[in-house]
Design a protein around this motif. Structure first.
Motif, PDB file in Angstrom:
ATOM      1  N   GLN B 348     -19.097   6.881   0.080  1.00  0.00           N
ATOM      2  CA  GLN B 348     -17.722   6.507   0.267  1.00  0.00           C
ATOM      3  C   GLN B 348     -17.537   4.936   1.847  1.00  0.00           C
ATOM      4  O   GLN B 348     -16.207   4.048   1.637  1.00  0.00           O
ATOM      5  N   ALA B 349     -17.954   5.485   2.135  1.00  0.00           N
ATOM      6  CA  ALA B 349     -17.961   5.310   3.902  1.00  0.00           C
ATOM      7  C   ALA B 349     -18.825   3.682   3.534  1.00  0.00           C
ATOM      8  O   ALA B 349     -18.600   2.496   4.802  1.00  0.00           O
ATOM      9  N   LEU B 350     -19.200   3.303   2.399  1.00  0.00           N
ATOM     10  CA  LEU B 350     -19.958   1.773   2.204  1.00  0.00           C
ATOM     11  C   LEU B 350     -18.013   0.934   2.098  1.00  0.00           C
ATOM     12  O   LEU B 350     -18.612  -0.146   1.412  1.00  0.00           O
ATOM     13  N   ALA B 351     -17.411   1.394   1.674  1.00  0.00           N
ATOM     14  CA  ALA B 351     -16.302   0.327   1.399  1.00  0.00           C
ATOM     15  C   ALA B 351     -15.747   0.450   2.210  1.00  0.00           C
ATOM     16  O   ALA B 351     -15.371   1.345   3.381  1.00  0.00           O
ATOM     17  N   GLU B 352     -15.017  -0.457   2.087  1.00  0.00           N
ATOM     18  CA  GLU B 352     -13.237  -0.782   3.587  1.00  0.00           C
ATOM     19  C   GLU B 352     -12.705  -0.059   2.851  1.00  0.00           C
ATOM     20  O   GLU B 352     -12.361   1.287   2.396  1.00  0.00           O
ATOM     21  N   PRO B 353     -12.510   0.687   4.137  1.00  0.00           N
ATOM     22  CA  PRO B 353     -11.028   2.117   4.125  1.00  0.00           C
ATOM     23  C   PRO B 353     -10.280   1.981   3.362  1.00  0.00           C
ATOM     24  O   PRO B 353      -9.908   3.142   2.622  1.00  0.00           O
ATOM     25  N   ALA B 354      -9.940   1.347   3.239  1.00  0.00           N
ATOM     26  CA  ALA B 354      -8.568   0.829   2.299  1.00  0.00           C
ATOM     27  C   ALA B 354      -8.708   1.512   0.642  1.00  0.00           C
ATOM     28  O   ALA B 354      -8.182   1.808   0.049  1.00  0.00           O
ATOM     29  N   VAL B 355     -10.015   0.484   0.479  1.00  0.00           N
ATOM     30  CA  VAL B 355     -10.961   1.075  -0.692  1.00  0.00           C
ATOM     31  C   VAL B 355     -10.722   2.538  -1.163  1.00  0.00           C
ATOM     32  O   VAL B 355     -10.420   3.377  -2.296  1.00  0.00           O
ATOM     33  N   ARG B 356     -11.459   3.079   0.155  1.00  0.00           N
ATOM     34  CA  ARG B 356     -12.039   4.600   0.382  1.00  0.00           C
ATOM     35  C   ARG B 356     -10.693   5.311  -0.081  1.00  0.00           C
ATOM     36  O   ARG B 356     -10.735   6.039  -0.927  1.00  0.00           O
ATOM     37  N   VAL B 357      -9.615   5.446   0.433  1.00  0.00           N
ATOM     38  CA  VAL B 357      -8.501   5.696   0.376  1.00  0.00           C
ATOM     39  C   VAL B 357      -7.445   5.547  -1.413  1.00  0.00           C
ATOM     40  O   VAL B 357      -7.013   6.703  -1.815  1.00  0.00           O
ATOM     41  N   ALA B 358      -7.537   4.521  -1.537  1.00  0.00           N
ATOM     42  CA  ALA B 358      -7.280   3.922  -2.830  1.00  0.00           C
ATOM     43  C   ALA B 358      -8.023   5.110  -4.430  1.00  0.00           C
ATOM     44  O   ALA B 358      -7.465   5.463  -5.058  1.00  0.00           O
ATOM     45  N   VAL B 359      -9.501   5.219  -3.718  1.00  0.00           N
ATOM     46  CA  VAL B 359     -10.477   6.024  -4.868  1.00  0.00           C
ATOM     47  C   VAL B 359     -10.205   7.139  -4.522  1.00  0.00           C
ATOM     48  O   VAL B 359     -10.269   7.834  -5.569  1.00  0.00           O
ATOM     49  N   ARG B 360      -9.446   7.543  -3.383  1.00  0.00           N
ATOM     50  CA  ARG B 360      -9.758   9.566  -3.596  1.00  0.00           C
ATOM     51  C   ARG B 360      -8.089   9.045  -3.733  1.00  0.00           C
ATOM     52  O   ARG B 360      -7.731   9.770  -5.085  1.00  0.00           O
ATOM     53  N   PRO B 501      -9.997   1.510 -13.643  1.00  0.00           N
ATOM     54  CA  PRO B 501      -9.421   0.266 -12.822  1.00  0.00           C
ATOM     55  C   PRO B 501      -8.054   1.672 -11.967  1.00  0.00           C
ATOM     56  O   PRO B 501      -7.186   0.658 -12.060  1.00  0.00           O
ATOM     57  N   THR B 502      -8.103   2.570 -12.213  1.00  0.00           N
ATOM     58  CA  THR B 502      -7.224   3.247 -11.531  1.00  0.00           C
ATOM     59  C   THR B 502      -6.822   2.647  -9.972  1.00  0.00           C
ATOM     60  O   THR B 502      -5.496   3.272  -9.581  1.00  0.00           O
ATOM     61  N   PRO B 503      -7.600   2.650  -9.115  1.00  0.00           N
ATOM     62  CA  PRO B 503      -7.494   2.544  -7.674  1.00  0.00           C
ATOM     63  C   PRO B 503      -6.182   1.346  -7.240  1.00  0.00           C
ATOM     64  O   PRO B 503      -7.630   0.400  -7.950  1.00  0.00           O
TER      65      PRO B 503
END
Lengths: 532, 532
Positions: B348-360, B501-503
């Protein structure tokens, strides 16, 4: 939030300040204040119909790139504390194009980073929706229901043309069929009355003033029989349908003007209010309604009902037009800022629970917009009951004195329910009436003590939204009884009363009533027209 | 909720059960369950675009009278606890007509009236919005951007017609220009390669299978040069615009098929994935993407890049078509229910913060729909870095072995950045390559240990949404480096990887990548197509 009615005073004042700071910054498109009021957090969330933004950065970026939001006005604000440090605020607003908006915000009190222990309210989740502009929402202009006009707009579309110029130029007035309109008889909601009436040679004073200010008389609109009803029904001419709540009554006795204004067939309803005949149809039809101070507006050319309480009133769809039209009728007077809005739990209790909640949300919005304080005062329910009984006795006695002879001379001409109310007045003796007047004087003094300059009482205009047209008469009577206990207060005080159409019970309008001291009509009008 | 990323595991399991009970009751229009899950309180509030209902009674009345809501599928669920007993859940859903929905609910844990001390989660405030159906939202069908097709659909609208009947009948395939299509040369994203290429006499095996199943080859679509890039750019043919994020790259190397499928000009993209060439464009273009298990699908007729990692992959707009097309290509195999979705914070930490939140949020929706558990496992970041270095060494060495001669024989024919990557492979000695293979074997074993049957790793498919087309190459390289550390994991394990493609980061798509053990392609496909 605890179960039961949310208490108006339970909202944290610092929360409300933060909320209004947000609202003002939104209107000013002050992006930096908006950004500061959203939690600086990757989890902060903002949704609208299209999609959801997550994280303070995304939300700030969206805000920087968007057009300034269109001007809007808060109409209802619902505050629900989840804990002392967390709350949901649902704010309903109206736009200038008549569209609606709803915004749900979750606010949390968070520590401010840095030295010290300061904390501040920030939005951690928000959801925004908008409704279509009014025209689109309403579809085609609705027709005017039967039972609205006694004299409908003719080929010229007006019954009497006003002055070429003036502050009300081309505003269309629906005149209640109790006012003299030159060239027409007065019908007073009763065919026997109409048959016996002669053609009026002069306009009633109020009609004359509106015409002189540029307004046109669009038509003469029906009234409940001799104005002695709040139902909005008339067994002779039928009850107009409520344009704002199809299938429901408009309320009365200013039923026809209310139907015409609510349907957009007139802009101003000119009516009367003895015991609520302006405020009840305003409440049921989602209109602004003003009952003027007793004796402030000349009643010449008007068929009265109970002269101690009879007043002239106005109905409009918009607050500014109400103020403009009232300005023509009212005597000049200074105004006071209404800094205190006083809520009386015993009056709230007279309304249905959903009405209470709706009125509170509308009152919250009004207080926030105007910067007024919300205070609580108490009135003894037993005394309220005694006041109402005294009011009814005097009203019925006066109505009988005014129209008893007509009733006697036209057996069977009136709706039996209306006739019964008149005849009840005939049975009230001089002693009983005089005792009732003593009670009313005390009541008036007690209410005036609650209404120093700068203060208004705020309570539901009616106990319920508009009843269905086919509702059981016994139920209608129950609603009428509860509503009368609310409306009689301004009547017995001679005070001005303004009904605001901002509360909603689901889709149904209901009024928020504001009552100020006699002569304070203009202060009430200023309160509702000034921008917060 | 505390500042920082909301932790996936912080949601109260009983809250999530109540939430899913509500969602299922909504889909079944089970009004009594819905009523029970809304707080029985006069202050309970429900808003939509039109108006706001206040009080349990009004809300229940509305629900009893409305049409059953249209079927919807949760795509992102954001859970934010305010306190242990209060939470906001924002649920984004998609309807069958392609429209979107967002629902914000405030849930509170309340005591249940009656004896005992039971408590239950109920909704005390809700706000619902819907977005328009897809066609209306997208407006006119978008054109296909230059740089998409090498051989566009001809007058017949297809380049090769498939069988008359079959499970993929009339699905239009955009074939990446690395596969043999009979009657055409292979271009491989490079004009010198194309000039030297001869006309293919037979379809590549994968192309043949899709045609036999009824699909048509709509056209031959561009690839990044020799598939040795994730950028979605090509200095010779231009970079196709991203239909799902205008002004941004599609990602690559399966760039043309991604652009064609995202624009609706093809239904299936047939591509390859060595180090992420399916997953990256799927992520950037909002498509479903499947990298199949290494060696599970025959690579005959394909220009390869690094045979130890080369796989065939698919892109679609819809999950069901992805599963149907994959079914044609994959060998038969049993499936396992994916009961465990494993989140690795270090990935998770390898992605941008907004991507992490979206993926979650997307992962939360998937887990709730499928009834899967969310678990956490850890991977040492230093070891991840070593794995990536080893992967890159072997990939580059193999790429040089395969295409070094072409590179040497065509000086100046390649994009200098691509050529540099090939030449880097020429400098890797046998010892270094062999040491890297040892590291990869260990990495593979460690990752397989995390992936018993019934388990999938879940992490961002890319470190960011699609970069802008005009972005500084240095920034693009930084994004590529972070993304490669994520994508290399499935590559080095030979594992299947599916990008969902959901995030969403604002309006920008980004992928949620699921990786299961080799051979578990069908289990992943079942997970995303079964209804929760």
């Amino acid at each position: 939030m605890t179960a039961g009615d949310p208490d108006l005073r339970s909202a944290d004042p610092s929360l409300l300040r933060a909320f209004m700071r947000y609202e003002r910054a939104l209107m000013a498109n002050d992006v930096s204040v908006l950004d500061a009021l959203f939690a600086d957090d990757t989890g902060t969330i903002r949704s609208d119909g299209g999609y959801t933004l997550v994280g303070h950065e995304q939300i700030a970026e969206f805000r920087a790139g968007r057009q300034p939001p269109p001007p809007r006005r808060l109409v209802r604000v619902h505050v629900r504390h989840l804990t002392p440090d967390a709350a949901v605020i649902v704010a309903e607003s109206s736009r200038q194009d008549g569209g609606t908006g709803v915004q749900t915000q979750v606010w949390q009190r968070r520590d401010i980073p840095g030295p010290g222990t300061e904390s501040a309210w920030v939005v951690t989740a928000a959801h925004v929706s908008t409704g279509p502009p009014r025209a689109a929402a309403a579809g085609a202009a609705p027709g005017v229901s039967p039972g609205t006009w006694r004299v409908p707009p003719g080929a010229d579309a007006v019954v009497a043309q006003g002055a070429e110029r003036g502050p009300l130029a081309r505003a269309r007035v629906a005149v209640k069929d109790l006012f003299a309109v030159a060239g027409h008889p007065i019908g007073a909601g009763n065919p026997a009355w109409l048959a016996a009436a002669s053609i009026e040679r002069e306009h009633a004073d109020a009609v004359h003033r509106l015409l002189a200010a540029g307004a046109d008389v669009a038509g003469i609109a029906h009234t409940d029989e001799l104005a002695f009803s709040l139902a909005g029904t008339n067994i002779h001419y039928g009850a107009p349908d409520n344009p704002a709540a199809p299938g429901r009554v408009t309320g009365g006795s200013t039923s026809g003007p209310a139907a015409a204004v609510a349907a957009g067939a007139a802009d101003i309803g000119l009516g009367t209010d003895t015991a609520g005949s302006i405020r009840v149809p305003a409440s049921y039809c989602g209109l602004y309604g003003l009952r003027t101070t007793h004796d402030a507006v000349d009643r010449r050319g008007l068929v009265g009902l109970a002269p101690s309480f009879d007043t002239i009133g106005l109905l409009t769809r918009e607050a500014t037009l109400l103020a403009e039209a009232a300005d023509i009728l009212l005597p000049p007077a200074g105004t006071h800022d209404i800094d205190d809005l006083v809520v009386v739990p015993e009056l709230q209790a007279l309304a249905e629970p959903a009405v209470r909640v709706a009125v509170r949300a509308a009152l919250r919005a009004l207080a926030l917009r105007a910067g007024s304080r919300l205070r609580t005062a108490h009135l003894d329910p037993d005394r309220l009951e005694a006041w109402f009984a005294a009011f009814r006795a005097v009203q019925q006695a006066e109505a009988w004195r005014l129209h008893g002879r007509f009733v006697e001379e036209h057996p069977g001409a009136l709706d039996p329910a209306v006739e019964a109310r008149f005849r009840q007045g005939g049975r009230i003796g001089a002693k009983e009436e005089s005792a009732a007047r003593v009670v009313l004087r005390a009541a008036r003094n007690e209410l005036l003590a609650l209404l120093p300059a700068g203060t208004a009482l705020a309570f539901p205009a009616t106990s319920s939204p508009a009843p269905q047209r086919d509702r059981d008469p016994a139920e209608v009577e129950a609603v009428r009884a509860a509503t009368l206990r609310l409306t009689c207060l301004a009547s017995l005080t001679g005070a001005p009363a303004l009904s605001l159409p901002t509360p909603r019970v689901g889709a149904l309008p209901v009024g928020l009533c504001l009552v100020a001291a006699p002569g304070e009509d203009r202060s009430l009008l200023r309160l509702i027209t000034k921008d917060g």
